[in-house]
Structure formats: structure tokens, C-alpha cells
Design an enzyme around this catalytic site. Structure first.
Site, PDB file in Angstrom:
ATOM      1  N   GLY A 328      35.747  33.408  36.354  1.00 43.98           N
ATOM      2  CA  GLY A 328      36.010  34.677  35.926  1.00 43.98           C
ATOM      3  C   GLY A 328      36.250  35.608  37.206  1.00 43.98           C
ATOM      4  N   SER A 329      35.680  36.892  37.081  1.00 46.42           N
ATOM      5  CA  SER A 329      36.222  37.590  38.064  1.00 46.42           C
ATOM      6  C   SER A 329      35.654  37.457  39.579  1.00 46.42           C
ATOM      7  CB  SER A 329      35.730  39.324  37.696  1.00 46.42           C
ATOM      8  OG  SER A 329      36.184  39.418  36.344  1.00 46.42           O
ATOM      9  N   THR A 330      34.416  36.730  39.808  1.00 48.12           N
ATOM     10  CA  THR A 330      34.121  36.405  41.063  1.00 48.12           C
ATOM     11  C   THR A 330      35.450  35.908  41.944  1.00 48.12           C
ATOM     12  OG1 THR A 330      33.384  34.539  40.327  1.00 48.12           O
ATOM     13  CG2 THR A 330      31.806  36.356  40.800  1.00 48.12           C
ATOM     14  N   PHE A 331      36.276  35.050  41.268  1.00 47.12           N
ATOM     15  CA  PHE A 331      37.475  34.365  41.599  1.00 47.12           C
ATOM     16  C   PHE A 331      38.583  35.276  41.990  1.00 47.12           C
ATOM     17  CE2 PHE A 331      41.239  31.476  41.528  1.00 47.12           C
ATOM     18  CZ  PHE A 331      40.566  30.469  42.263  1.00 47.12           C
ATOM     19  N   LYS A 332      38.451  36.742  41.648  1.00 46.76           N
ATOM     20  CA  LYS A 332      39.295  37.558  42.221  1.00 46.76           C
ATOM     21  C   LYS A 332      39.496  37.729  43.673  1.00 46.76           C
ATOM     22  CE  LYS A 332      39.647  40.443  37.799  1.00 46.76           C
ATOM     23  NZ  LYS A 332      38.824  41.150  37.045  1.00 46.76           N
TER      24      LYS A 332
END
Ligand SMILES: [Zn+2]
Length: 667
Positions: A328-332
Site C-alpha cells: 500500500g501507501s508506504t510503497f509510494k
């Protein structure tokens, strides 16, 4: 008798010749038969002998020797595992092994009854072993010393009590899936105990005793003793105190949120040394075959051996390295890095988020229903806005993204020194169409392990250096000489210095006033990113809330990742996961020698900041009271009967936190 007349000689001659011929034929047949039997038998015997000599020589030699030598093995002490400060994580407890020597037993019934009583064994088991005609028979291993001494006091003929070791874990459940445990023969089963088994196990010794063919020890015969060689000790990067802080914080959030489990890793992003790896609920390393309440079946059902094994394996599994998830967003963080590396975005680029983005025939939503409207890239990452990341992902393209994934290590295992590491699951590049590219850009439709995420972000914030997450630092022999120093080489220049600096300040902004603001700690510069991942299948509406943080943002010394599996109620990473890291950093940063530095604004906050203690010795209490008005002490205590201050605590000149209590001694 028949009397034959005439021509007797001829008759005789003829008859005798016939008879003789008959006899000779019969005897010859017999002789040939006997000889062939003898030949066959000899041939078979030679063959058998040759077979035995060639294939079983060792076995027979041992058998022959056993008639005259009895061998008892002496276990080698397994190497101790230390944390980074020399605290013992895995130790050996002296225990005993009880055996019987059949030929020396004088009162078998008494031996059987005492062994059953003292060792708490069934008569059937003990009788079988006592009555077995063998050189030596083991009755029970891992008998504690007290019981063994009690057994010795019976002075039973034919009962041997030998010193032995059992693995012991002083902290019980602490870092259970990392340290691991050993089996009955002291061999590693999971964790570091299996990874470094050959370094830790040592070489067993033996006692050879001369005996008669009947097994009676020959009196005064020399006993040959081959001493065991203790295993090497291992120093690992774990820090018991950090592991404890992390475990407490993980347990607190697991209980508060009714989560399945919580994982929390703390690592040095500069060199990959892991300070803590928590997976609550942990299990007891001193009792690893008992299922935790969380893993045991809800109802009181009896389990088959196979079912129990499955549950035990689940309990022993280390989700930080063995389980993959959609980050999810940590991957941004990775997508943004790729965009900077490929010059596909600048900080001032403008975006517009109407609450969704249409990609081919699909409408992919932002987490904010009404949309974030017009925003810069900086706002986009602070808001964790999906359309912004779909847009920059499209600009970079899948080849560009995968090239960066490769560089930061997402396409391979991290190489962590624990068994059971899983690989990432990625689409083949030719299968990635616009929709897949869009979802990959904000951390969906592929899977990685938590350790891979932590390791790849480390490369981004440490200036582009590949790190190998690890525990082992060095191994020493019993003479305290280092026999091995573990080194972990890594490539450098994987991410440009410029991108690294940009990412660190962007992620600090996320914590300062973006979605990660609940990880903010006055005095510390923390960078980070939140995430709320949907578990698959999406229809199940189960989530993993996570937060990745590091500090100090400008020169990171520690990076941490927390994952809360299936929290109840509010499940947003920014709301429930970010405070866990703030709580851990509040303890761990000062512990690691990272002191808070408050900004002007922070100093105005309640109870924030430090000041030097003034010198009050020699003053009267009235004078001191006047002076203390200018200082922010907490409570002031007066001790003693006099009117003059003779001593104070804290002492003059010491730098103390606001609201610290002051004690004054009067005479
Ligand atoms: Zn948005």
C-alpha cells in the site's frame, strides 16, 4: 543260499564286474554330489565373507570392540548467543542423562521402581529398557540437576547419571521467532539457532570404558576420555532493551485494537544491523511445543499429530520475513524515488485530484472521497494522494519502475540471516498494462515482505547503499578469540545523492504536517510514511495498518516498520500505526544517544526543553524561592530542620528537563 554249479569263476567274474560297476557309478554320483555341495557352500561362504568384509566391516569391527569397550558420549556445550551489549539470549542449563548398564544391575526390581518414581516414567517403559540385554540403554535425557542428585543418592548398581546440557532462554518469549530453539539432540530447529547451527553446536566428546565380554567394567582399567569441544558463541545485533520497548508498544496496540498480530522491526539503515524484530504474540522458547492461546483451537478439541504440527509451524513462522503482503501507501516512497531518478517529476509540479483517476475503462479512487483538488507534488505525498502517484507512475513507465525496484532490491530476497525468507511476487513486465501500472504505483497488485520494504527504503535514505539486513556480528571460541567476523558487502550509488536528500525531506514533511503527523515527536526530526493495506481478497474488508519511520531525518540512524494485522474499528495507518513508532522512538532515540534538539516553536510547548540547574547552596530558603521563580522545576522538596541550603539534587550546572523535581537539604 543258492549253490550254482559250473563256471563259477566266469559267473562270479561277470557278476562281480556288474556289481562293481554298479557300486562305482553310485559312489561316483554321491562323491560328485558331496563335492558340489561342498564347493557351493564354500563358494557361498567366501562370497558372504567378502560381502561382510567389503560392506559391513565397520559395523562388525564396532561390534567386536563393543565386547571390550563401552562408549558414552559427552554432549558439547552449545555456543552462547549474546545481544549487541553482551546480554545472554540463549544459554545452557546443566542437566543430566540417566542410563542403565544391564550387566551391572544387581537388583533389577528396585532399579525399575526407583527410576519410575524419581523420573516419573511408566513401569512398562523402564522395564523394557532395564531388561534389555545391551551395552548401555538411555532411560531419560534432560533430567534437572536436583532430580539427578536425588537419584544418585540411591547408589543403584548399573544406573549411570551423566552430566549434560539443555538449551535455556533467559528471556523466555523475547524475540522468539528470531532466536529460535533447539531439538532433543541440541540441533537448531528455527531462527538463528538453525542458521548458525554449525557455528554453535561444538563437537561431542566420549568416555570409553574397558569391559569384559559380558559387559562388566574391568576394575582399574584406564578410562579413555575424549573431552567435548564447546561450540562458538555468537554476538548478534539485537538489543534486549530496544526489543523490549518495541515489544511493549506492539503488545499495547495489539490489545487496544484487537489485532491478530503486530510485527515491528527496528534496524540501522546505514549497515543493516537489526536492533529489534517483534512479532506479538511471541511464544515461549523454553516450551516451544505448547501452542499459545492465540494458536490453539478455540474449542477443546483433540488435535491429530499432523494438525498440531501445522499449528506449531504457524506459531513458529516469522511474518516479517516469511509472509508477503501488498504494502500500500508506504510503497509510494519507492514510486517517488523512481520518478526523481527518472526526472519524471519536480517538487513544484501541479496535480489535480477529483477523488479518482480514470485508467482505461476503470475508475480508480483516491482514499479522500471528495478528492484533494489542486496540489503540488509535495502536497501529493503529504496527502498520500493516489491519483498523483498513478500519474507519476505512468510518466516513469513500468520499465523505469522495475529498473528502480531492481536497484533497491525488491526483485530479490534481502539475504537476511534467518531461514525461511519469502520472495516478492511481481507481475511479469509484459503483463503490466495501464491499470496494473496505476495500482503498482500506489502499492497494490504485487506482494513483498515487510523486511524487503524496510531494506529498500534504507537504500533510499542512506544515500543509495545496498544493505543486507542481518543479526550476526561475530563468533568467538571459548578462549574469547574471534573466529569469524560477519561482513556484508553491498553496492553503492544505487540512488543518487540528490534523490536521497529530496526523499528524506519529503518524508519528514509527511510526519511534520502530513498523514504521518501522529508519529511527530518534539525535538526529533522524524521521516515516515503511513499505509493502510487491504488484505486479499478485498471483499473480506480486512486491513493491515502500517507505518514506516526513520530518524534523525537528515542522517538516519534507525528505521522502523510496524504492521498491525486486522485491527478492529479504526484501521488507518496514520491514526493507529504512526503513534506506535512515536512511542518507540521516544524511548529508543535517547537510548541510542540521539538527543532532542527543540526548535523555538517547540520550546514554547508545555514541558518541552532543558535548562541548567542554578547553584542554591549557601542560600536561605527565601532567597532560593525568589531565584527559582525564573526556572521551570516541577515540585521542590525541603529536607532537614535548618535555614541554610547545604546540598541540592540535581546538582548545580546539570542540564535537566523542564518539570524535573528539585530536592533541597537544609541545616
Ligand atoms: Zn487525492
Amino acid at each position: 543260499m543258492t549253490w550254482n554249479k559250473g563256471k563259477p569263476h566266469r559267473i562270479l567274474k561277470n557278476d562281480m564286474g556288474r556289481v562293481m560297476r554298479q557300486i562305482t557309478t553310485k559312489q561316483r554320483k554321491t562323491a560328485i554330489f558331496v563335492i558340489s555341495v561342498l564347493f557351493t557352500a564354500t563358494f557361498l561362504l567366501i562370497g558372504r565373507l567378502a560381502y561382510l568384509m567389503i560392506f559391513h566391516s565397520e559395523e562388525y569391527a564396532t561390534d567386536a570392540k563393543e565386547l571390550h569397550e563401552r562408549e558414552r558420549s559427552i554432549k558439547a556445550a552449545r555456543g552462547i548467543i549474546y545481544d549487541r551489549n553482551g546480554v545472554v539470549l540463549a544459554d545452557n542449563k546443566p542437566v543430566c542423562t540417566v542410563s542403565v548398564i544391564h550387566s551391572q544391575i544387581t537388583d533389577p526390581e528396585r532399579v525399575i521402581s526407583v527410576l519410575c518414581d524419581v523420573l516419573d516414567l511408566s513401569e512398562e517403559t523402564v522395564r523394557k529398557r532395564v531388561e534389555k540385554v545391551s551395552s548401555i540403554e538411555r532411560i531419560k535425557a534432560n533430567v534437572d540437576k536436583e532430580t539427578a542428585d536425588y537419584l544418585r543418592s540411591f547408589e543403584l548398581d548399573g544406573v549411570m547419571v551423566d552430566e549434560d546440557y539443555k538449551r535455556y532462554y533467559p528471556f523466555g518469549t523475547l524475540a522468539s521467532r528470531v532466536i529460535g530453539f533447539t531439538g532433543g539432540d541440541n540441533q537448531g530447529i528455527i531462527g538463528l539457532e538453525v542458521k548458525y547451527n554449525s557455528m554453535l553446536e561444538g563437537i561431542p566428546g566420549k568416555i570409553l570404558t574397558l569391559t569384559t565380554a559380558h559387559g562388566t567394567e574391568i576394575p582399574n582399567a584406564a578410562e579413555t576420555r575424549v573431552e567435548p569441544l564447546a561450540g562458538n558463541s555468537l554476538t548478534v545485533s539485537l538489543d534486549v532493551n530496544i526489543q523490549r520497548y518495541a515489544e511493549q508498544a506492539a503488545l499495547k496496540v495489539m490489545e487496544a485494537k484487537g489485532a491478530n498480530h503486530v510485527s515491528l522491526i527496528l534496524m540501522n539503515p546505514q549497515n543493516g544491523e537489526i536492533y529489534a524484530m517483534v512479532n506479538v504474540p511471541e511464544f515461549d522458547l523454553n516450551d516451544p511445543y505448547t501452542l499459545n492461546i492465540e494458536y490453539a483451537p478455540k474449542e477443546d478439541t483433540s488435535l491429530s499429530a499432523e494438525e498440531k504440527n501445522t499449528l506449531l509451524n504457524r506459531m513458529w513462522r516469522n511474518p516479517c520475513i516469511s509472509d508477503t503482503y501488498e504494502p500500500g501507501s508506504t510503497f509510494k516512497i519507492i514510486t517517488a524515488t523512481a520518478a526523481f531518478e527518472k526526472n519524471a517529476v519536480s517538487l513544484t509540479d501541479r496535480f489535480y485530484c477529483p477523488g479518482h483517476k480514470i485508467v482505461e475503462d476503470r475508475t480508480i479512487r483516491c482514499h479522500k472521497v471528495g478528492g484533494h483538488g489542486s496540489e503540488s507534488f509535495v502536497d501529493g505525498i503529504k496527502n498520500s494522494c493516489n491519483p498523483v502517484f498513478m500519474e507519476i507512475g505512468a510518466r516513469v513507465g513500468i520499465e523505469g519502475l522495475y529498473e528502480i525496484f531492481e536497484r533497491v532490491g525488491l526483485m530479490r530476497k534481502t539475504g537476511i540471516d534467518l531461514p525461511g525468507e519469502a520472495s516478492s511476487i511481481m507481475h511479469k513486465v509484459e503483463n503490466v498494462k495501464a491499470v496494473e501500472l496505476a495500482t503498482i504505483s500506489f502499492g497494490q497488485s504485487f506482494q513483498i515482505t515487510p523486511m524487503q520494504l524496510l531494506s529498500s527504503v534504507s537504500t533510499i535514505i542512506n544515500g543509495g547503499k545496498q544493505i543486507t539486513p542481518h543479526f550476526a556480528i561475530s563468533a568467538k571460541n571459548t578462549e574469547e578469540n574471534t573466529v569469524k567476523t560477519y561482513t556484508y558487502e553491498g553496492e553503492t550509488g544505487l540512488v543518487s545523492e540528490k534523490t536521497c536528500e529530496t526523499m528524506k525531506s519529503l518524508l519528514e514533511a509527511v510526519v511534520h504536517d502530513g498523514t504521518g503527523k501522529r508519529a511527530y515527536l518534539p525535538g526529533f526530526r522524524i521521516g515516515g510514511k503511513t499505509a493502510t493495506s487491504e488484505k486479499l481478497p478485498r471483499s473480506s474488508n480486512q486491513y493491515i495498518s502500517s507505518f514506516l519511520g526513520f530518524a534523525p531525518a537528515e542522517n538516519p540512524q534507525v528505521i522502523a516498520l510496524v504492521l498491525i494485522d486486522e485491527p478492529e474499528g479504526i484501521y488507518y495507518g496514520g491514526t493507529i500505526a504512526a503513534p506506535v513508532i512515536a512511542e518507540v522512538f521516544d524511548e529508543v532515540l535517547p537510548y541510542l544517544g540521539i538527543e532532542p534538539e527543540y526548535s523555538e516553536d517547540e520550546l514554547k510547548m508545555d514541558g518541552i526543553g532543558t535548562f541548567p540547574v542554578p547553584d542554591l547552596v549557601g542560600m536561605s530558603i527565601e532567597e532560593a524561592k525568589k531565584l527559582l521563580k525564573a526556572y521551570e522545576f516541577g515540585d521542590v522538596y525541603e529536607s532537614g530542620e535548618g535555614t541554610v541550603i547545604t546540598e541540592q539534587f540535581p546538582e548545580a550546572g546539570e542540564e535537566v528537563k523542564k518539570n524535573t523535581n528539585l530536592i533541597l537539604y537544609m541545616k
